[in-house]
Write a protein that holds these residues in place. Structure first.
Motif, PDB file in Angstrom:
ATOM      1  N   PRO A  21       0.768  -1.190  -0.092  1.00  0.00           N
ATOM      2  CA  PRO A  21      -0.183   0.008  -0.168  1.00  0.00           C
ATOM      3  C   PRO A  21       1.024   1.262  -0.013  1.00  0.00           C
ATOM      4  N   LEU A  22       0.479   2.107  -0.641  1.00  0.00           N
ATOM      5  CA  LEU A  22       1.040   3.377  -0.830  1.00  0.00           C
ATOM      6  C   LEU A  22       1.351   4.147   0.425  1.00  0.00           C
ATOM      7  N   LEU A  23       0.357   3.980   1.299  1.00  0.00           N
ATOM      8  CA  LEU A  23       0.420   4.524   2.795  1.00  0.00           C
ATOM      9  C   LEU A  23       1.920   4.306   3.114  1.00  0.00           C
ATOM     10  N   TYR A  24       1.984   2.737   3.349  1.00  0.00           N
ATOM     11  CA  TYR A  24       3.511   2.621   4.249  1.00  0.00           C
ATOM     12  C   TYR A  24       4.605   3.158   3.392  1.00  0.00           C
ATOM     13  N   VAL A  25       4.606   3.225   2.027  1.00  0.00           N
ATOM     14  CA  VAL A  25       5.815   3.714   1.279  1.00  0.00           C
ATOM     15  C   VAL A  25       6.016   5.118   1.787  1.00  0.00           C
ATOM     16  N   LEU A  26       4.744   6.058   1.636  1.00  0.00           N
ATOM     17  CA  LEU A  26       4.889   7.518   2.274  1.00  0.00           C
ATOM     18  C   LEU A  26       5.500   7.564   3.602  1.00  0.00           C
ATOM     19  N   ARG A  27       4.778   6.821   4.497  1.00  0.00           N
ATOM     20  CA  ARG A  27       5.200   7.075   5.798  1.00  0.00           C
ATOM     21  C   ARG A  27       6.588   6.506   6.381  1.00  0.00           C
ATOM     22  N   GLU A  28       6.885   5.154   5.620  1.00  0.00           N
ATOM     23  CA  GLU A  28       8.039   4.423   6.122  1.00  0.00           C
ATOM     24  C   GLU A  28       9.464   4.981   5.478  1.00  0.00           C
ATOM     25  N   GLN A  29       9.212   5.060   4.180  1.00  0.00           N
ATOM     26  CA  GLN A  29      10.339   5.383   3.262  1.00  0.00           C
ATOM     27  C   GLN A  29      10.351   6.835   2.875  1.00  0.00           C
ATOM     28  N   LEU A  30       9.560   7.436   3.129  1.00  0.00           N
ATOM     29  CA  LEU A  30       9.590   8.799   2.707  1.00  0.00           C
ATOM     30  C   LEU A  30       9.462   9.820   3.864  1.00  0.00           C
ATOM     31  N   ARG A  60      -5.414   1.390   0.504  1.00  0.00           N
ATOM     32  CA  ARG A  60      -5.647   0.269  -0.069  1.00  0.00           C
ATOM     33  C   ARG A  60      -5.484   0.731  -1.747  1.00  0.00           C
ATOM     34  N   THR A  61      -4.370   1.416  -1.876  1.00  0.00           N
ATOM     35  CA  THR A  61      -3.834   1.705  -3.140  1.00  0.00           C
ATOM     36  C   THR A  61      -2.585   1.238  -3.566  1.00  0.00           C
ATOM     37  N   PRO A  62      -2.292   0.228  -4.202  1.00  0.00           N
ATOM     38  CA  PRO A  62      -0.838  -0.441  -4.371  1.00  0.00           C
ATOM     39  C   PRO A  62       0.035   0.664  -4.869  1.00  0.00           C
ATOM     40  N   VAL A  63       1.339   0.618  -4.241  1.00  0.00           N
ATOM     41  CA  VAL A  63       2.220   1.628  -4.565  1.00  0.00           C
ATOM     42  C   VAL A  63       2.423   1.857  -6.186  1.00  0.00           C
TER      43      VAL A  63
END
Lengths: 155, 732
Positions: A21-30, A60-63
């Motif tokens: 999910p895009l959420l985790y990329v935004l939060r954890e990586q960026l 719910r949005t795949p990165v």
């Protein structure tokens, strides 16, 4: 897999499974932690971001589905140290209590005003129905969005 | 029964009621607070200035002639708490163990300090809920921040102002009583000399110990307190910059996740972790019934959990259908149930004799369901071990209790544990325990790295504790002229908060019966006050209709408490009570009560359309003494009404045999935009009365007001919360 994202006007390269999910990329990586986890099932709206100007549930949005598209998070609304009119209106109306839902509420409202610069109360309530404020600050949120509607500009 | 005896019983009852409440909050004994920093270290940390301290616990009573005195020891005594520091640049740092959870106390407490210290609010910085830096505090609950912490900080700030005035008087060799402090400056009106606080304390390293209760500024003279100051750090919230626990990171941090059992009270019988352990960087921890993983990425942790193969054995547990019967049955007999405090009883006169003189009697049963807090930020913790010392950032209402929980769990002295509470994404009574903190700390210990653990919504709706379900039996007797003569009130399991009736009834028996709860339960905004008000105010409405009297008039006839009468009268006037008669499509209801120093009356209007119930208008009158921040108060009242709609209308946890059946937001409905009625708030600002808290009591009269409005429209009396989870039931 390597993925290039356009986040808040900047190109960001990340490494993530395509279905993450895009959420985790935004939060954890960026480190864009203004976007929150609330339920992971698209029911609370705390993870709302804009993809090509449209509000989506980043939990719910795949990165991979956001790759190459313009992503706007709460951190991207403020410009040159000046709050977005919706942010300013939320601040002026104190349309929050614990504030956890606030960034996503603001992002959702900014998208709404972008589409419809002068929504009625009913329209605001209908379009924001998917965003939960457990502190129950809804009446002030509606008032803030109406306040912002007179001065909104494109996010 | 003699007056004295009544008073004694009353006092005992109240003590017991408080004890039960404290138990509900998991209250713990006051620990000797160890002020760990010595004076030099403290000033090294803060720079120079003046540190104002007090003996641990409440400030001592007035001692004649005693003033704040300088502490000459380098090492501060263990029983001293540091409350307020004024730095050489004029920055005022205030230390309080209270946590900010959205109730806006960072602002309201700062206002009270600014008021008494006579300094701009912009110079004040609150350090909150940090077990190493702030004085011990039992927890942020029970609407106690405003009445207790507020007055404590006012006393500290007033004492600090006095210290500064004394310093200026000594410098100028004048009588301190003639000096005036305002806007961060001390002035001598006779000589027109003035000195700013920073100039006054430049180069100083003073520790002042407060030994007496200073006089406080009366609310009539407030300039900063009592005004609608905006949330001090509001900008951080609208810009997404505020870091909640769940947003925090530490170098090398891993993400933790726990394998949840198949049902409550289940034991782990076998675990195959081989597949999960093959994932890169994943650490699996098994310790008794605890199974968790830690991994460098959240998604790997989630995947690792899904690859664990566990067998659990769980005992047979009660079903929802038998809940209320089970609660009553499990409470039978003295001191049964899981309540160590046992039942509490209040008796006045004789209910039996009262009923014998009544012309009409009524016997009804009310029930409330388990409900969930659903804080939008789920339980979260970030734990880090360094050389045997543990630091945990976590969203909790009771940092000191969580510190002790951690110390016990890991068998280390509590001085080795530091709990820090970042301003948190709400709690509503649901974050008293240290579950996530313990889990994160256990994983961090095993992994040798910091671990962050954030509960999923499903975990929140399953493994957190719930607002207790309960059964309340009410038996009453009334004379034909509307005078109440007998009142018996038996509450099974839901709790003793606000169980007493504010109405004048000569014969009463009121009892709280603890029971075995099939589900884990604990405090929820208002504790049992919403449940007890639902039963009491619903029953009052039933009596009024039985007698053919107006529900408001019937209440006032039996009520002499002036503060409660005042909110009833204000609400009725503003709402236009009695102006329009209820019809089949529109009903009006009223209810009220008093709890935790707050007085509330709520009027509700409901619209009915083909079995659909919509609350269209709520007017609430509220009085909590002198208002500290009227805008913040309105926000709290309005929020309590909106949140209360959920428990009143549709929220209920469904369960069966140790499992939750609706652990998702798609299944557990909470109020949304479209549920919100027109809300009007009438605040009665009583500057002549001490300020009370307002986080809870604004919620308590909503459900009965709605139920009474539904009855007024339809003739259907609903006696169970939630009232209409699937629309209006058929008449019958």
């Amino acid at each position: 897999m390597p993925i290039t994202l356009l986040v808040n006007g900047a190109e960001r390269r990340v490494e993530a499974p395509s279905d993450q999910p895009l959420l985790y990329v935004l939060r954890e990586q960026l480190d864009l932690t203004g976007t929150k986890y609330g339920c992971g099932e698209g029911q609370c709206g705390a993870c709302t971001v804009l993809v090509d100007g449209r509000p989506v549930r980043s939990c719910r949005t795949p990165v991979s589905a956001a790759a190459g598209k313009k992503i706007t998070t709460i951190e991207g609304l403020e410009q040159d140290g000046k709050l977005h009119p919706v942010q300013q209106a939320f601040l002026d109306a104190e349309a929050f209590q614990c504030g956890y839902c606030t960034p996503a509420m603001i992002v959702a409202a900014a998208a709404l005003l972008n589409e419809n610069p002068s929504p009625s109360e009913q329209e605001i309530m209908r379009r924001m129905e998917g965003n939960l404020c457990r502190c129950g600050t809804y009446p002030r949120i509606v008032a803030a969005v109406r306040q912002a509607s007179s001065v909104a500009r494109k996010p | 029964m003699s007056k004295e005896r009544n008073a004694l019983i009353d006092q005992n009852f109240r003590l017991n009621e408080e004890a039960v409440e404290d138990r509900d909050h998991g209250a713990i004994q006051r620990l000797a607070y160890g002020f760990e920093l010595d004076r030099r270290e403290f000033f090294k940390l803060l720079g120079g200035g003046v540190l104002v301290c007090a003996w641990a616990g409440p400030l001592r009573a007035q001692e004649s002639g005693a003033r704040a005195r300088e502490n000459s020891e380098d090492k501060l005594p263990q029983s001293i708490d540091g409350w307020l520091h004024i730095g050489e640049d004029g920055t005022v740092t205030v230390y309080t163990g209270k946590a900010e959870l959205g109730q806006n106390i960072r602002t309201s407490l700062s206002q009270q300090v600014a008021e008494e210290l006579r300094t701009p609010i912009s110079s004040i910085r609150l350090v909150m809920a940090d077990t190493t830096l702030t004085p011990f505090d039992m927890g942020t609950f029970g609407s106690r921040t405003t009445p207790i912490m507020g007055s404590q900080l006012r006393k500290v700030a007033a004492s600090a102002r006095d210290v500064l005035i004394q310093m200026a008087a000594a410098r100028w060799q004048v009588d301190a009583a003639k000096l005036v402090a305002a806007n961060g400056t001390i002035t001598d009106p006779a000589t027109r000399k003035s000195v700013s606080y920073p100039d006054l304390i430049k180069g100083q390293q003073l520790v002042k110990l407060i030994e007496n209760d200073p006089p406080l500024t009366p609310a009539e003279k407030w300039h900063v307190a009592g005004t609608p100051i905006p949330k001090l750090d509001g900008r951080a919230f609208v810009s997404g910059q505020h870091k909640y626990t769940s947003d925090m990171t530490r170098p090398g941090m891993l993400y933790g996740k726990v394998l949840r059992p198949s049902a409550f009270h289940a034991n782990l019988t076998s675990l195959d972790a081989s597949e999960a352990e093959k994932l890169p960087g994943v650490k699996v921890v098994r310790d008794g019934n605890f199974v968790g993983v830690a991994s460098p990425e959240q998604h790997t942790a989630t995947r690792a959990i899904s690859l664990l193969h566990a067998q659990w054995s769980a005992p047979q547990q009660p079903t929802e259908a038998e809940l209320f019967e089970y609660l009553k049955k499990s409470s039978s007999g003295e001191r049964r149930g899981n309540d160590q405090w046992g039942p509490s009883v209040y008796e006045l006169g004789s209910v039996k004799e009262g009923l014998a003189t009544a012309e009409k009697t009524l016997n009804q049963t009310y029930t409330v369901a388990y409900i969930a807090h659903v804080p939008l930020e789920p339980r979260a913790a970030l734990a880090e071990w360094q050389e045997g010392k543990l630091t945990v950032w976590t969203g909790t209402q009771r940092p000191f209790a969580v510190r002790d929980e951690l110390a016990q769990a890991f068998r280390i002295p509590s001085e080795q544990v530091r709990v820090i509470v970042p301003d948190t994404g709400s709690a509503y009574g649901g974050k008293h325990t240290g579950d996530a903190a313990l889990e994160a700390a256990r994983l961090a210990k095993a992994a040798g790295k910091p671990v962050k653990l954030v509960w999923t919504r499903e975990e929140e709706l399953t493994w957190a504790y719930f607002r207790p379900a309960g059964v309340i039996d009410v038996k009453s007797g009334v004379r034909g002229d509307g005078t109440l003569v007998a009142w018996q009130f038996d509450n099974y399991n839901s709790g003793p908060a606000a169980i007493r009736t504010p109405y004048n009834i000569p014969n009463q028996r009121i009892e709280y019966h603890p029971a075995d709860s099939p589900l884990r339960q604990g405090s929820y905004r208002g504790l049992a006050a919403p449940a007890n008000h639902f039963a009491r105010e619903g029953h009052m409405d039933e009596l009024a209709h039985m007698l053919g009297r107006d529900p408001l008039e019937f209440r006032l006839k039996n009520l002499t408490d002036q503060r409660l009468r005042a909110v009833f009268e204000a609400a009725a006037r503003k709402f236009g009570w009695g102006r329009e008669k209820s019809s089949a499509s529109r009903g009006f209801g009223i209810a009220g009560g008093a709890e935790k120093g707050g007085y509330v009356a709520t009027c509700a209007e409901v619209e009915l359309n083909q079995g659909e119930v919509r609350v269209s208008r709520v007017l609430e009158a509220f009085e909590c003494g002198a208002v500290v921040n009227p805008d913040g108060l309105r926000n709290q009242i309005s929020g309590a009404i909106v949140q209360g709609l959920g428990g009143a209308l549709f929220e209920a946890i469904q369960f069966d045999n140790g499992r939750i059946l609706n652990p998702h937001l798609a299944q557990y409905r909470v109020p949304r935009f479209s549920d919100v009625p027109q809300i009007e708030i009438e605040i009665l600002d009583r500057k002549d009365l001490p300020s009370a808290g307002a986080g809870e009591t604004p919620m308590v009269a909503l459900a009965p007001a709605i139920a009474n409005a539904i009855f007024a429209a339809t003739g259907i009396r609903l006696r169970s919360l939630p009232l209409v989870p699937e629309g209006l039931p058929k008449k019958g």
